[in-house]
Design an enzyme around this catalytic site. Structure first.
Site, mmCIF file in Angstrom:
data_model
loop_
_atom_site.group_PDB
_atom_site.id
_atom_site.type_symbol
_atom_site.label_atom_id
_atom_site.label_comp_id
_atom_site.label_asym_id
_atom_site.label_seq_id
_atom_site.Cartn_x
_atom_site.Cartn_y
_atom_site.Cartn_z
ATOM 1 N N HIS A 1 -7.938 -29.924 -23.218
ATOM 2 C CA HIS A 1 -8.456 -30.929 -24.113
ATOM 3 C C HIS A 1 -9.015 -32.161 -23.468
ATOM 4 O O HIS A 1 -8.389 -32.621 -22.702
ATOM 5 C CB HIS A 1 -7.296 -31.326 -25.244
ATOM 6 N N ASP B 1 -2.322 -34.467 -39.722
ATOM 7 C CA ASP B 1 -2.781 -34.969 -38.995
ATOM 8 C C ASP B 1 -4.158 -35.573 -39.464
ATOM 9 O O ASP B 1 -4.738 -36.576 -39.368
ATOM 10 C CB ASP B 1 -3.074 -34.436 -37.646
ATOM 11 N N ARG C 1 -5.861 -43.778 -40.902
ATOM 12 C CA ARG C 1 -5.949 -44.686 -39.717
ATOM 13 C C ARG C 1 -7.328 -45.283 -39.533
ATOM 14 O O ARG C 1 -7.294 -46.420 -39.215
ATOM 15 C CB ARG C 1 -5.461 -43.885 -38.640
ATOM 16 N N SER D 1 -1.309 -37.306 -32.538
ATOM 17 C CA SER D 1 -2.551 -36.504 -33.101
ATOM 18 C C SER D 1 -3.360 -35.275 -32.732
ATOM 19 O O SER D 1 -3.376 -34.194 -32.912
ATOM 20 C CB SER D 1 -3.668 -37.620 -33.501
ATOM 21 N N LYS E 1 -2.532 -30.943 -32.848
ATOM 22 C CA LYS E 1 -3.335 -29.735 -33.057
ATOM 23 C C LYS E 1 -3.456 -28.530 -31.960
ATOM 24 O O LYS E 1 -3.688 -27.594 -32.455
ATOM 25 C CB LYS E 1 -5.078 -30.435 -33.088
HETATM 26 N N1 URA Z 1 -8.703 -37.972 -31.419
HETATM 27 C C1 URA Z 1 -7.750 -37.257 -32.143
HETATM 28 O O1 URA Z 1 -7.586 -36.113 -32.399
HETATM 29 N N2 URA Z 1 -6.861 -38.153 -32.734
HETATM 30 C C2 URA Z 1 -6.779 -39.507 -32.640
HETATM 31 O O2 URA Z 1 -5.928 -40.292 -33.031
HETATM 32 C C3 URA Z 1 -7.669 -39.795 -31.810
HETATM 33 C C4 URA Z 1 -8.545 -39.413 -31.013
#
Ligand code: URA
Ligand code: CA
Length: 434
Positions: A82, A161, A168, A183, A187
């Site tokens: 990632h 999320d 957020r 977050s 994922k």
């Molecule tokens: N990317 C994400 O997936 N989550 C965040 O909180 C910030 C960047």
């Protein structure tokens, strides 16, 4: 248990229990806890932070809030990669086939996303016929047979999320390290990775602009990995100028092909070798960094990485001839060379501005509804540290819409800072955290 008490406790800087975190996330996912309470809680976390255990628990709770992809029928250790974004990041397109060619299974789920260019899925769609809408069975079979498949995200991954991130975004609580780290990691965990390699960018074009922030984020994510039993390694890399030369969808596919041929930009190649090394180590197909790096370099020099890309394209319905003949990719109707307004050395290239220039030409999405033009974007001819003379080409814009090019050119010119002396270069890789 009441949401009020949990907000109160965090507001006062106290540690939340596992039960409290689970209660909050479950309640919020089901719609039993309202947005206003969740916003207050996020703001309390923003100011008070969370420790390692709380952050790991939050990650797990969000990962469990929806589907969990089961990749256990794929042989071997599934390592996911990632990147925290940036401008012109073509690494996935290079790494997926390259790492697979070295024998590690790559079961990659990618997104489209907002930004200066499309996501990996958009980029791949510039290959005629290429389909990323794979059934789970086809996805798994492909990885078992070819070692690599790239699919668009489907199903209901980490819905907690998704909801919380959107909240957020409108309550000024995005830039909290425990919230970002949980977050991202939730994922990755929900999508079935056994191990995770993270590329955390720092600098002007990065999500985390400050170096300290990037290191902290990287360490927090590695700790989450340890806490939840998924081996995680993070690299902190430079995004003070765009990565590689190309920014745009089809243009980046071409750049990935060049890189797999050993003719790619130095920075992109080096970053891919560094990330790929960590992936091969975590997948346990190499025993040392030296061995891993040699395997990757060999997959470039003997063409097996490029062959793997052809296999991937063929298997997902695309035309593999684009690899030998990149002119088959979508081509923009017009191009414009942007010339240096003076001579000297490139001191700085504001990555963010370069990204915006590409987006104005149509390479990226400003809103979820925007349509991407896969053919357009730009290539940089000069990078930081390069010498140039007045009137020399610094970049080429590729476009279809003539009304956009003037603004894109102005922004690109503003992105370049040219001075008299050769600047000191940032390292590409700052740190590896494991
Ligand atoms: N990317 C994400 O997936 N989550 C965040 O909180 C910030 C960047
Ligand atoms: Ca690039």
């Amino acid at each position: 248990m009441r949401a009020y008490d949990i907000i109160h406790k965090k507001r006062d800087g106290k540690k939340l229990s596992n039960q409290e975190i689970e209660f909050l996330i479950k309640g919020y996912t089901k719609g039993e806890i309202p947005d206003y309470q969740m916003s207050a809680w996020a703001m309390a976390v923003f100011f008070q932070g969370m420790d390692k255990e709380e952050t790991a628990k939050l990650t797990e709770a969000m990962a469990k809030s929806g589907d969990n992809i089961d990749l256990s029928s794929i042989k071997g250790i599934k390592v996911d990669k990632h990147s925290t974004g940036g401008v012109g990041d073509t690494t996935t397109l290079v790494l997926a086939p390259l790492v697979a060619a070295c024998g590690a299974p790559v079961a990659k789920m990618s997104g489209r996303g907002l930004g200066h260019t499309g996501g990996t899925i958009d980029k791949l769609e510039s290959i005629a016929g290429f389909s990323t809408a794979l059934s789970m069975d086809k996805f798994i079979d492909s990885v078992n047979q070819n070692k690599v498949a790239i699919a668009g995200q489907t199903g209901n991954l980490a819905p907690a999320d998704k909801k919380l991130y959107a909240l957020r975004d409108v309550t000024a609580t995005v830039d909290s390290i425990p919230l970002i780290a949980s977050s991202i990691m939730s994922k990755k965990i929900a999508s079935g990775a056994d191990a995770i390699v993270l590329d955390v960018k720092t600098g002007n074009g990065a999500f985390m602009k400050s170096y300290e922030g990037a290191v902290k984020l990287a360490k927090t994510m590695v700790e989450i990995g340890q806490e939840v039993g998924r081996n995680t390694i993070a690299i902190v890399s430079d995004m003070d100028q765009p990565l590689g030369w190309a920014v745009g969808n089809a243009l980046e596919v071409k750049e990935a092909i060049d890189t797999l041929q050993g003719e790619g930009p130095h920075d992109l190649t080096e970053l891919c070798l560094t990330l790929g090394t960590q992936m091969l180590l975590l997948a346990e197909v190499a025993n040392s960094t030296e061995e891993a790096r040699e395997m990757l370099e060999r997959a470039i020099s003997d063409g097996s990485g490029l062959d793997k890309l052809k296999e991937l394209i063929t298997n997902q319905g695309g035309n593999p001839e684009v690899v030998d003949n990149p002119n088959l990719l979508p081509q923009a109707k017009y191009s414009l060379e942007v010339k240096a307004p003076r001579g000297g050395y490139v001191q700085r290239i504001e990555a963010e501005e370069v990204g915006i220039s590409a987006m104005i030409l149509g390479a990226g999405r400003e809103t979820k509804e925007s349509e991407i033009d896969l053919a357009v974007g730009l290539t940089l001819a000069k990078k930081v540290g390069d010498q140039l003379t007045e009137g020399e080409t610094i970049a080429t814009l590729y476009y279809n819409d003539k009304t956009k090019v003037k603004e894109a050119k102005e922004i690109l010119l503003k992105a370049y800072q040219i001075g008299n002396t050769k600047p000191e270069l940032n390292p590409l890789i700052y740190e590896i955290i494991d």
